[in-house]
Design a protein around this motif. Structure first.
Motif, PDB file in Angstrom:
ATOM      1  N   GLU A 192      65.711 -91.245  20.988  1.00  0.00           N
ATOM      2  CA  GLU A 192      65.155 -92.563  21.279  1.00  0.00           C
ATOM      3  C   GLU A 192      63.782 -92.383  21.919  1.00  0.00           C
ATOM      4  N   LYS A 193      62.975 -93.440  21.906  1.00  0.00           N
ATOM      5  CA  LYS A 193      61.612 -93.367  22.407  1.00  0.00           C
ATOM      6  C   LYS A 193      61.609 -93.120  23.918  1.00  0.00           C
ATOM      7  N   PRO A 194      60.691 -92.266  24.381  1.00  0.00           N
ATOM      8  CA  PRO A 194      60.596 -92.040  25.838  1.00  0.00           C
ATOM      9  C   PRO A 194      60.249 -93.337  26.570  1.00  0.00           C
ATOM     10  N   SER A 195      60.916 -93.550  27.700  1.00  0.00           N
ATOM     11  CA  SER A 195      60.688 -94.744  28.516  1.00  0.00           C
ATOM     12  C   SER A 195      61.360 -94.530  29.864  1.00  0.00           C
ATOM     13  N   PRO A 196      61.035 -95.362  30.875  1.00  0.00           N
ATOM     14  CA  PRO A 196      61.734 -95.257  32.159  1.00  0.00           C
ATOM     15  C   PRO A 196      63.247 -95.439  32.010  1.00  0.00           C
ATOM     16  N   ALA A 197      63.657 -96.314  31.092  1.00  0.00           N
ATOM     17  CA  ALA A 197      65.100 -96.542  30.885  1.00  0.00           C
ATOM     18  C   ALA A 197      65.775 -95.279  30.372  1.00  0.00           C
ATOM     19  N   PHE A 198      65.113 -94.547  29.449  1.00  0.00           N
ATOM     20  CA  PHE A 198      65.663 -93.300  28.916  1.00  0.00           C
ATOM     21  C   PHE A 198      65.705 -92.230  30.003  1.00  0.00           C
ATOM     22  N   LEU A 199      64.635 -92.192  30.847  1.00  0.00           N
ATOM     23  CA  LEU A 199      64.595 -91.206  31.930  1.00  0.00           C
ATOM     24  C   LEU A 199      65.731 -91.434  32.925  1.00  0.00           C
ATOM     25  N   LYS A 200      66.080 -92.699  33.145  1.00  0.00           N
ATOM     26  CA  LYS A 200      67.156 -93.032  34.082  1.00  0.00           C
ATOM     27  C   LYS A 200      68.479 -92.394  33.676  1.00  0.00           C
ATOM     28  N   LYS A 201      68.686 -92.280  32.348  1.00  0.00           N
ATOM     29  CA  LYS A 201      69.933 -91.671  31.851  1.00  0.00           C
ATOM     30  C   LYS A 201      69.996 -90.194  32.198  1.00  0.00           C
ATOM     31  N   LEU A 202      68.819 -89.538  32.305  1.00  0.00           N
ATOM     32  CA  LEU A 202      68.786 -88.103  32.590  1.00  0.00           C
ATOM     33  C   LEU A 202      68.752 -87.799  34.089  1.00  0.00           C
ATOM     34  N   MET A 203      68.316 -88.773  34.885  1.00  0.00           N
ATOM     35  CA  MET A 203      68.066 -88.544  36.309  1.00  0.00           C
ATOM     36  C   MET A 203      69.352 -88.619  37.117  1.00  0.00           C
ATOM     37  N   HIS A 204      69.363 -87.860  38.230  1.00  0.00           N
ATOM     38  CA  HIS A 204      70.497 -87.912  39.165  1.00  0.00           C
ATOM     39  C   HIS A 204      70.565 -89.328  39.745  1.00  0.00           C
ATOM     40  N   PRO A 205      71.747 -89.943  39.774  1.00  0.00           N
ATOM     41  CA  PRO A 205      71.856 -91.352  40.208  1.00  0.00           C
ATOM     42  C   PRO A 205      71.266 -91.616  41.597  1.00  0.00           C
ATOM     43  N   ASP A 206      71.378 -90.627  42.492  1.00  0.00           N
ATOM     44  CA  ASP A 206      70.893 -90.847  43.865  1.00  0.00           C
ATOM     45  C   ASP A 206      69.364 -90.906  43.951  1.00  0.00           C
ATOM     46  N   ASP A 207      68.655 -90.454  42.894  1.00  0.00           N
ATOM     47  CA  ASP A 207      67.188 -90.366  42.953  1.00  0.00           C
ATOM     48  C   ASP A 207      66.479 -91.512  42.250  1.00  0.00           C
ATOM     49  N   TRP A 208      67.211 -92.321  41.468  1.00  0.00           N
ATOM     50  CA  TRP A 208      66.551 -93.353  40.658  1.00  0.00           C
ATOM     51  C   TRP A 208      65.835 -94.404  41.521  1.00  0.00           C
ATOM     52  N   GLU A 209      66.453 -94.829  42.631  1.00  0.00           N
ATOM     53  CA  GLU A 209      65.850 -95.875  43.461  1.00  0.00           C
ATOM     54  C   GLU A 209      64.496 -95.428  44.018  1.00  0.00           C
ATOM     55  N   THR A 210      64.416 -94.160  44.467  1.00  0.00           N
ATOM     56  CA  THR A 210      63.157 -93.631  44.994  1.00  0.00           C
ATOM     57  C   THR A 210      62.084 -93.603  43.908  1.00  0.00           C
ATOM     58  N   PHE A 211      62.471 -93.133  42.704  1.00  0.00           N
ATOM     59  CA  PHE A 211      61.528 -93.069  41.583  1.00  0.00           C
ATOM     60  C   PHE A 211      61.033 -94.460  41.201  1.00  0.00           C
ATOM     61  N   GLU A 212      61.953 -95.412  41.115  1.00  0.00           N
ATOM     62  CA  GLU A 212      61.592 -96.767  40.693  1.00  0.00           C
ATOM     63  C   GLU A 212      60.667 -97.433  41.720  1.00  0.00           C
ATOM     64  N   THR A 213      60.940 -97.215  43.021  1.00  0.00           N
ATOM     65  CA  THR A 213      60.089 -97.789  44.076  1.00  0.00           C
ATOM     66  C   THR A 213      58.674 -97.242  44.004  1.00  0.00           C
ATOM     67  N   SER A 214      58.547 -95.917  43.808  1.00  0.00           N
ATOM     68  CA  SER A 214      57.229 -95.290  43.719  1.00  0.00           C
ATOM     69  C   SER A 214      56.457 -95.803  42.511  1.00  0.00           C
ATOM     70  N   LEU A 215      57.153 -95.963  41.367  1.00  0.00           N
ATOM     71  CA  LEU A 215      56.502 -96.443  40.143  1.00  0.00           C
ATOM     72  C   LEU A 215      56.030 -97.887  40.314  1.00  0.00           C
ATOM     73  N   ASN A 216      56.849 -98.736  40.952  1.00  0.00           N
ATOM     74  CA  ASN A 216      56.473-100.141  41.182  1.00  0.00           C
ATOM     75  C   ASN A 216      55.295-100.253  42.150  1.00  0.00           C
ATOM     76  N   ASN A 217      55.261 -99.372  43.145  1.00  0.00           N
ATOM     77  CA  ASN A 217      54.123 -99.380  44.081  1.00  0.00           C
ATOM     78  C   ASN A 217      52.819 -99.023  43.372  1.00  0.00           C
ATOM     79  N   THR A 218      52.903 -98.114  42.406  1.00  0.00           N
ATOM     80  CA  THR A 218      51.712 -97.752  41.628  1.00  0.00           C
ATOM     81  C   THR A 218      51.229 -98.942  40.807  1.00  0.00           C
ATOM     82  N   ILE A 219      52.169 -99.680  40.223  1.00  0.00           N
ATOM     83  CA  ILE A 219      51.813-100.824  39.376  1.00  0.00           C
ATOM     84  C   ILE A 219      51.305-101.986  40.220  1.00  0.00           C
TER      85      ILE A 219
END
Length: 746
Positions: free
Chosen positions: A421-448
């Motif tokens: 499937e096409k690379p995207s944040p949603a696809f990355l979430k499937k690969l990421m450790h569940p405990d780390d997704w919130e930190t990643f998402e917060t950092s990405l939203n702060n950048t935007i």
């Protein structure tokens, strides 16, 4: 095909652009040339008139300023003249007195003096001398001889001043003076006029000699001199200066027939300006026709001199400067035409050169393009290889549609052989450790949303082998705020090394704690020896007294109280030891620094006393929010280091450790200073290194000061410094090591 088209554009477009630009510029230059000539012609007219105006204004302002200064100096100049005249008269009278004082009578000498001064006239015949006795009797008055011999003691002037009485009073205190009064003129004995005079006392006969001048006569004399002088002034094109009074009456003019006439009636356009003379106060330009010179347009600059109540001015004929304007305009047009010819020739040469250079550059750019293309391909291969070596991949995220681009190295790091499937944040979430997704998402939203840099460390569970890896992900927002560009790096090995380092530091900390425990046990043994001996002695004594039958209740109570007090001391020692080694959580708590230092000294005091080390405390009762036991551990390590340094100094009679606390720049400062001679300069910067020690291996591990620095920096969020320092204690100078702990209050 596209590359060939691009090369042709690069090759031929500069020449085409230069030709097109040349045609456009030529048209614009011609139009601009015509426009500039007209603008410059108009500017010449304006600037020529303004230059002429500036010139006549500067000239009139300069003359006006000179007249004002002359007015200001009039009275001073007059006074100086009067004083010199009286001094001369005084010298004449005094010489006559000296010559005849032993030969003639006073009356005879007086007649000679009067005869000598009577005929002397000053100030164009207006000035004369007078002599009075101090009682007011007139001796001499050349202009009013009828008052000679009369007393004017009670004479009052126009202002009601008793002149002779006033002069008697003044000259009784000083020998000469200036004085203003009112007096008749010989031509007008009905009216009194203001005079300024100078009087000097003639001591031999108790007289005073004086002279004076009527202010209005003197000013009229000065004015006439100025008018005569101004009337002769000529400059540039036979220009002249005219002067009128504030009503418009001509006082000075080139054309003498105008003198005495009203300028507001004889010259059209002047009347409205004289109706309000204040308009001339700061100078004013006037345009008018002047028939005397057959001039249709003349521009004059006039200024009112309030001090003289005059209007002074000068001007220029517009017709005369018009010839200069036409001459300058013709010169400008010739100059512009020559400039245009030169511009066309130079432009043609420049265009030819540009075309040749453009062709050469185009050929060079063509070769450079192919060379650069080849270089880019080579650099791309190198970059891909470097990314694979460093385990770094690059990525791009389209914020609007949430689609991403991942480089091949990212796929390799993530263990993905084929994208399903096409690379995207949603696809990355499937690969990421569940405990780390919130930190990643917060950092990405702060950048935007906040345009801050994206920086996040997270874990990936590789789908290929189910291994967990650590990823350092970084990114920045594009300038158009539509995309995020970034990199990811596999930092699994680095994380493992950091974990290993943390474990080693924990082990070092435990070793330091165990070393402190060994020393504490020694301290307890020392501290308990005397109390236990006291308990044993008291119990044995009580038993013997009981067997002898001499034990009473008072002795029993006293002995039991001693045993109880000693047991409490032993209990407190155990409590301090247990409190220091009792495991606590890492939460900060508020405590008194004074109490912590007291606890620290209670734990180690015995060893210091046994080595004859004196501890001096200068402690402020300061409260901070920090970790208690960690601060105690740090202080024990520093104090033990000072103790070891002092133990080696057999040449020091008084071994000292000074502990001082204070507040500086909103920080808590704890200083520990010893007089152990200091740390050698060549190792001063190494004392905080792990396992570094100058002691024998049986006396030191080299981890005490290292752990102290780790505790202060990492756990207490402060800093520690060391230097050698000289200090004075009780008038005696010492040298030793100075440790400074700097801690925040919170």
């Amino acid at each position: 095909m596209k590359e060939r088209t691009l090369v042709n554009i690069i090759k031929y477009s500069p020449s085409i652009f230069i030709l097109f630009l040349t045609i456009v510029i030529s048209i614009l230059v011609y139009k601009e040339h015509k426009s500039n000539i007209e603008a410059e012609k108009n500017l010449i007219i304006t600037t020529q008139i303004e230059d002429e105006k500036d010139e006549i204004q500067l000239w009139i302002d300069s003359i006006a300023q000179s007249m004002i200064m002359m007015k200001e100096n009039t009275e001073n100049d007059l006074k100086n003249d009067l004083r010199n005249q009286v001094h001369n008269a005084y010298e004449i009278a005094y010489r006559i007195f000296n010559k005849y004082k032993n030969k003639k009578t006073k009356e005879e000498i007086t007649d000679i003096i009067k005869a000598s001064l009577r005929s002397i006239r000053n100030n164009e015949g207006r000035g004369y001398f007078f002599i009075y006795e101090m009682d007011g009797t007139n001796i001499l008055n050349s202009d009013f001889p009828e008052i000679e011999g009369k007393s004017l003691w009670n004479y009052k002037d126009l202002k009601g001043v008793l002149l002779l009485q006033e002069m008697n009073k003044i000259l009784s205190q000083k020998s000469e003076t200036f004085y203003d009064w009112y007096w008749h003129k010989s031509t007008d004995k009905k009216k009194e006029y203001k005079k300024v005079g100078f009087f000097k006392k003639f001591e031999p006969y108790d007289w005073f000699i004086g002279t004076g001048e009527y202010i209005d006569d003197f000013e009229d004399s000065i004015k006439n001199k100025i008018l005569n002088y101004v009337r002769k002034i000529r400059y540039k094109d036979d220009r002249y200066i005219f002067i009128t009074n504030d009503k418009g009456k001509v006082l000075s003019h080139k054309y003498e027939k105008l003198i005495g006439l009203d300028i507001t009636k004889s010259i059209e356009g002047f009347k409205q300006h004289y109706e309000n003379k204040e308009m001339f106060a700061n100078g004013k330009f006037i345009e008018y026709a002047f028939k005397e010179e057959n001039v249709n347009k003349k521009i004059s600059y006039a200024r009112w001199i309030k001090e003289w109540n005059w209007v002074i001015g000068t001007g220029f004929n517009f017709d005369k400067i018009n010839d200069k304007i036409i001459e300058r305009q013709n010169h400008l047009e010739i100059k512009y035409n020559e400039y245009l010819k030169e511009t066309i020739i130079l432009s043609s040469i420049l265009i030819l050169i540009l075309l040749i250079v453009s062709h050469i550059i185009s050929r060079y750019v063509e070769k450079s393009f192919y060379k650069y293309k080849s270089s880019l391909e080579e650099k791309h291969k190198t970059l891909v290889k470097a990314q694979r070596t460093a385990s770094i991949g690059d990525w791009k995220l389209d914020i609007k549609n949430q689609e991403a681009y991942w480089s091949d190295e990212i796929l390799n790091i993530l263990g993905i052989d084929e994208l399903k499937e096409k690379p995207s944040p949603a696809f990355l979430k499937k690969l990421m450790h569940p405990d780390d997704w919130e930190t990643f998402e917060t950092s990405l939203n702060n950048t935007i949303n906040k345009k801050s840099d994206h920086a996040c460390v997270y874990r990936i569970i590789r789908p290929k082998d189910k291994n967990t890896i650590w990823i350092d992900c970084r990114g920045q927002l594009s300038e158009d705020n539509q995309k995020i560009y970034g990199t990811v790096q596999d930092i699994t090995k680095r994380k493992l090394l950091e974990d290993e380092k943390d474990q080693k530091e924990a082990l070092l900390f435990q070793q330091s704690k165990l070393a402190s425990m060994g020393e504490m046990l020694g301290n307890i043994a020392h501290q308990w020896r005397q109390p236990l001996s006291l308990i044993t002695s008291t119990a044995t004594g009580t038993q013997v007294q009981n067997e002898l039958g001499i034990l009473d209740s008072k002795t029993i109570n006293k002995n039991l109280q001693n045993i109880t007090e000693t047991a409490k001391y032993l209990s407190q020692t155990i409590e301090d030891f247990r409190s220091f080694f009792k495991p606590k959580d890492d939460e900060f708590s508020e405590f008194s620094v004074k109490d912590i230092i007291s606890r620290t000294l209670n734990l180690i005091n015995v060893q210091f006393k046994s080595k004859n080390i004196i501890i001096i405390e200068d402690i402020e009762d300061i409260r901070i929010l920090s970790l208690e036991n960690e601060l105690v551990q740090a202080l024990i390590n520093i104090l033990n280091n000072a103790r070891d340094a002092l133990s080696e100094r057999v040449d020091v009679n008084q071994k000292l450790i000074l502990i001082k606390t204070y507040v500086e720049k909103e920080k808590l400062i704890i200083e520990v200073q010893d007089n152990g001679g200091g740390i050698p300069k060549n190792i001063l910067n190494r004392v905080f290194e792990p396992y570094f020690t100058t002691k024998h291996q049986t006396h030191g591990t080299g981890i005490g000061l290292y752990m102290t620095q780790q505790i202060v920096d990492k756990l207490l969020k402060g800093s520690i410094r060391v230097k050698n320092k000289d200090f004075v204690f009780k008038t005696k100078s010492y040298h030793g090591a100075n440790f400074k702990i700097i801690l925040p209050f919170k």
